[in-house]
Scaffold this motif. Structure first.
Motif, PDB file in Angstrom:
ATOM      1  N   THR A  84       0.821  -1.218   0.000  1.00  0.00           N
ATOM      2  CA  THR A  84       0.000   0.000   0.000  1.00  0.00           C
ATOM      3  C   THR A  84       0.855   1.269   0.000  1.00  0.00           C
ATOM      4  O   THR A  84       0.359   2.343   0.328  1.00  0.00           O
ATOM      5  N   VAL A 114      10.064   8.520   1.410  1.00  0.00           N
ATOM      6  CA  VAL A 114       9.977   9.865   0.825  1.00  0.00           C
ATOM      7  C   VAL A 114      10.208  10.921   1.902  1.00  0.00           C
ATOM      8  O   VAL A 114      10.823  11.954   1.660  1.00  0.00           O
ATOM      9  N   LYS A 139       9.077   8.601  -9.140  1.00  0.00           N
ATOM     10  CA  LYS A 139       9.834   7.919  -8.082  1.00  0.00           C
ATOM     11  C   LYS A 139      11.332   8.196  -8.205  1.00  0.00           C
ATOM     12  O   LYS A 139      12.039   8.196  -7.206  1.00  0.00           O
ATOM     13  N   LEU A 177      11.828  11.545  -6.634  1.00  0.00           N
ATOM     14  CA  LEU A 177      11.743  11.443  -5.173  1.00  0.00           C
ATOM     15  C   LEU A 177      12.930  10.703  -4.559  1.00  0.00           C
ATOM     16  O   LEU A 177      13.100  10.691  -3.352  1.00  0.00           O
ATOM     17  N   LEU A 185      13.219   7.480  -4.757  1.00  0.00           N
ATOM     18  CA  LEU A 185      12.810   6.109  -4.407  1.00  0.00           C
ATOM     19  C   LEU A 185      13.439   5.105  -5.367  1.00  0.00           C
ATOM     20  O   LEU A 185      13.659   3.955  -5.006  1.00  0.00           O
ATOM     21  N   SER A 244      24.165  11.306   2.581  1.00  0.00           N
ATOM     22  CA  SER A 244      22.884  10.803   3.092  1.00  0.00           C
ATOM     23  C   SER A 244      22.174  11.822   3.987  1.00  0.00           C
ATOM     24  O   SER A 244      20.946  11.913   3.966  1.00  0.00           O
ATOM     25  N   ARG A 270      18.558  13.409   3.260  1.00  0.00           N
ATOM     26  CA  ARG A 270      17.509  13.346   4.277  1.00  0.00           C
ATOM     27  C   ARG A 270      16.890  14.733   4.483  1.00  0.00           C
ATOM     28  O   ARG A 270      15.672  14.871   4.576  1.00  0.00           O
ATOM     29  N   ARG A 297      14.751  15.513   1.493  1.00  0.00           N
ATOM     30  CA  ARG A 297      13.500  14.744   1.504  1.00  0.00           C
ATOM     31  C   ARG A 297      12.516  15.292   2.548  1.00  0.00           C
ATOM     32  O   ARG A 297      11.308  15.185   2.382  1.00  0.00           O
ATOM     33  N   MET A 340       4.533  14.165  -0.472  1.00  0.00           N
ATOM     34  CA  MET A 340       4.104  13.261  -1.549  1.00  0.00           C
ATOM     35  C   MET A 340       2.675  12.781  -1.297  1.00  0.00           C
ATOM     36  O   MET A 340       2.351  12.360  -0.182  1.00  0.00           O
ATOM     37  N   PHE A 375       0.408   9.899  -2.563  1.00  0.00           N
ATOM     38  CA  PHE A 375       0.480   8.660  -3.347  1.00  0.00           C
ATOM     39  C   PHE A 375      -0.861   8.347  -4.000  1.00  0.00           C
ATOM     40  O   PHE A 375      -1.915   8.788  -3.530  1.00  0.00           O
ATOM     41  N   ALA A 429      -1.647   6.005   0.725  1.00  0.00           N
ATOM     42  CA  ALA A 429      -0.557   5.496   1.578  1.00  0.00           C
ATOM     43  C   ALA A 429      -0.617   6.039   2.996  1.00  0.00           C
ATOM     44  O   ALA A 429       0.405   6.371   3.593  1.00  0.00           O
ATOM     45  N   LEU A 430      -1.834   6.122   3.545  1.00  0.00           N
ATOM     46  CA  LEU A 430      -1.946   6.551   4.947  1.00  0.00           C
ATOM     47  C   LEU A 430      -1.551   5.388   5.841  1.00  0.00           C
ATOM     48  O   LEU A 430      -1.775   4.221   5.485  1.00  0.00           O
ATOM     49  N   PRO A 450       4.794  13.643  10.269  1.00  0.00           N
ATOM     50  CA  PRO A 450       6.021  14.352   9.859  1.00  0.00           C
ATOM     51  C   PRO A 450       6.494  15.353  10.911  1.00  0.00           C
ATOM     52  O   PRO A 450       7.691  15.566  11.071  1.00  0.00           O
ATOM     53  N   PHE A 453      10.234  15.214  12.485  1.00  0.00           N
ATOM     54  CA  PHE A 453      11.231  16.197  12.029  1.00  0.00           C
ATOM     55  C   PHE A 453      11.247  17.522  12.779  1.00  0.00           C
ATOM     56  O   PHE A 453      12.050  18.376  12.460  1.00  0.00           O
ATOM     57  N   ARG A 478      -1.186  15.653   5.150  1.00  0.00           N
ATOM     58  CA  ARG A 478       0.072  15.101   5.663  1.00  0.00           C
ATOM     59  C   ARG A 478       1.263  15.606   4.846  1.00  0.00           C
ATOM     60  O   ARG A 478       2.332  15.888   5.387  1.00  0.00           O
ATOM     61  N   ASP A 529       0.988  11.582  -7.191  1.00  0.00           N
ATOM     62  CA  ASP A 529       0.881  10.514  -8.187  1.00  0.00           C
ATOM     63  C   ASP A 529      -0.594  10.179  -8.376  1.00  0.00           C
ATOM     64  O   ASP A 529      -1.202   9.570  -7.496  1.00  0.00           O
TER      65      ASP A 529
END
Lengths: 245, 256
Positions: free
Chosen positions: A114, A122, B45, B48, B50, B70, B74, B77, B82, B84, B88-89, B102, B106, B150, B162
């Protein structure tokens, strides 16, 4: 080649599990949730199986001792040895590979299908650390489950002795105290820690790197159970050879 | 600005992206359109991070993504949001927890500050009373709005969507499209939307990039797509009678 690739990917996953740690305030919550899901949620089935298998071991041992020269307390002795050395650490771990392992694979696999894992990545989150590390820490409490399995297995044997009349309670208690070697407990817990690591990481690997849809989540759960069991059995042999021979 | 140069990506023998070069302006909404299988999702992707591209570079405001370490990746990113295709919850969290996620990861905000921000963002996407619902209790349109909430809760610089209105009824799809456009303008976000919904093409966006078989077949503004003679584009965009009529009306109006 695929096996070699998967073994390499598995060890890289383990390395990534310790990299870029998730914020402690979030990780703490995840660890407690996994302790609840993986450890507390398994106590019922482990207790039930341990008690009755302990009883069965006692009955079978008692029924196979038909020589009057063999003392009755040997039933307790054999039950203790079987449960501490093999049944609790290994047999329960195989059951846990089915219960906990398939839960881990299917929950992580569903997150993969999912796109929830993509969503984590991301955001710049180390998804392996976020998902696998709390399970690894939670399963470090697995020896607690095995302690309960050992205790209830021996109690189950005692109950079988009492209700089945195979030997007296006193004989059984003498049996479980006879020739006790403390290192056997250490051996059992060394195995338990090793199996806990496998129980956390192999199913996570199969869930995290699965491809496809809902059907593949089911297939990944089955594959993860098979591989976790195979590796537990192999490691059991290797550790036994190293620690007891 | 996001600059993409000669982006190529293969999976085994399948060459999905065959060298795409384009730019996405800051503070603008850009649409990436094309048939299913044209490479839109792989393209997004790659943007992003990915997927790692085989060839080519992606530059975010002068920083080449593949050359960042990296920690820098980070940081970058954490400036991306994003939405989806399937939302994508996180299904083990409530809607409020999803939106707060988030911020928890962060920021060092206190719980009340995070709560205030979640309240504000959920109100902004017209879901003021959905805090305690689980994602499974929300409709498709609600889930998309939560995903947008989100994505924007941490004030992202870049927003990627997307197929944000796939699986939605036309009315809800337009609501989602307009919401994304409004948020882009309001917060000066660089937004890239993958879609094959022609209603979105008509409704929102300043720039359109058309992909076909892993190549950029055309790019231009929303107005340009009405007047282009590029057969590949017109075959795709004006495949339905409705859009043929819309185009005809647009051209007639333009000529008078």
């Amino acid at each position: 080649m695929t096996y070699l690739h998967n073994i390499g990917a598995y060890f890289l996953m383990i390395k990534d599990m310790f990299r870029k740690p998730t914020k402690w305030s979030v990780m703490k919550t995840l660890i407690f949730k996994d302790i609840d899901d993986l450890i507390m949620g398994s106590l019922g089935i482990v207790a039930f199986i341990s008690f009755f298998v302990g009883g069965v071991v006692t009955i079978q041992t008692a029924l196979n001792i038909d020589n009057p020269l063999i003392p009755k307390y040997l039933v307790g002795f054999a039950t203790r040895q079987s449960i501490i050395l093999e049944f609790a650490p290994t047999f329960i771990s195989i059951i846990m590979a089915g219960k906990v392992g398939s839960f881990i694979t299917s929950s992580i696999g569903t997150m993969r299908v999912t796109e929830q894992i993509d969503a984590l990545e991301v955001m710049g989150i180390n998804a392996i650390n976020y998902l696998v590390f709390p399970k690894f820490i939670a399963l470090m409490l697995y020896p607690f489950v095995i302690s309960i399995a050992m205790f209830l297995g021996i109690v189950g044997g005692m109950a079988a002795c009492f209700f089945g009349g195979y030997s007296s309670i006193d004989d059984y208690i003498i049996g479980i105290q006879t020739d006790f070697i403390p290192f056997h407990i250490a051996y059992a817990f060394i195995k338990t820690f090793a199996f806990a690591f496998l129980l956390a990481t192999i199913p996570s690997f199969h869930g995290f790197y699965m491809k496809g849809g809902a059907l593949e989540v089911g297939k990944a759960s089955t594959t993860s159970f098979v591989w976790t069991s195979v590796v537990i059995i192999l490691l059991n042999y290797i550790l036994t050879q190293m620690l007891l021979s | 600005m996001i600059e993409v140069k000669d982006l190529q990506k293969s999976f085994g023998d399948a060459h999905i992206l065959k060298g795409i070069t384009t730019t996405f302006e800051n503070g603008k909404t850009s649409l990436v359109i094309g048939q299913s299988g044209s490479g839109k999702t792989v393209f997004l992707k790659c943007l992003l991070g990915l997927f790692t591209q085989d060839e080519g570079t992606i530059t975010y405001d002068g920083n080449i993504y593949s050359q960042l370490n990296s920690d820098q990746k980070r940081d970058l990113r954490s400036k991306m949001g994003m939405v989806f295709q399937g939302s994508a919850l996180f299904d083990s969290m409530t809607i409020a927890e999803n939106v707060m996620f988030p911020l928890r990861m962060f920021t060092k905000q206190s719980k009340s500050e995070m709560q205030d921000r979640v309240d504000f963002v959920l109100k902004r996407v017209n879901l003021p009373d959905a805090h305690n619902k689980m994602p499974s209790e929300a409709s498709g349109g609600m889930q998309k709005r939560v995903a947008i909430a989100r994505a924007i809760v941490n004030n992202p610089k870049y927003l990627f969507c997307d197929e944000p209105n796939s699986g939605l009824d036309p009315k809800t799809a337009i609501v989602i499209d307009n919401l994304i456009q409004e948020i882009t303008d309001e917060y000066n976000i660089t937004t890239i939307i993958n879609t094959h919904d022609m209603n979105s093409v008509m409704e929102i966006g300043e720039k359109i990039v058309f992909l076909k078989d892993g190549l950029k077949a055309w790019e231009g503004s929303k107005d340009n797509i009405f007047i282009t003679d590029n057969k590949v584009v017109t075959d795709f965009v004006y495949s339905s009678e409705l859009f043929k009529k819309v185009r005809k009306m647009y051209l007639e109006e333009r000529n008078t």
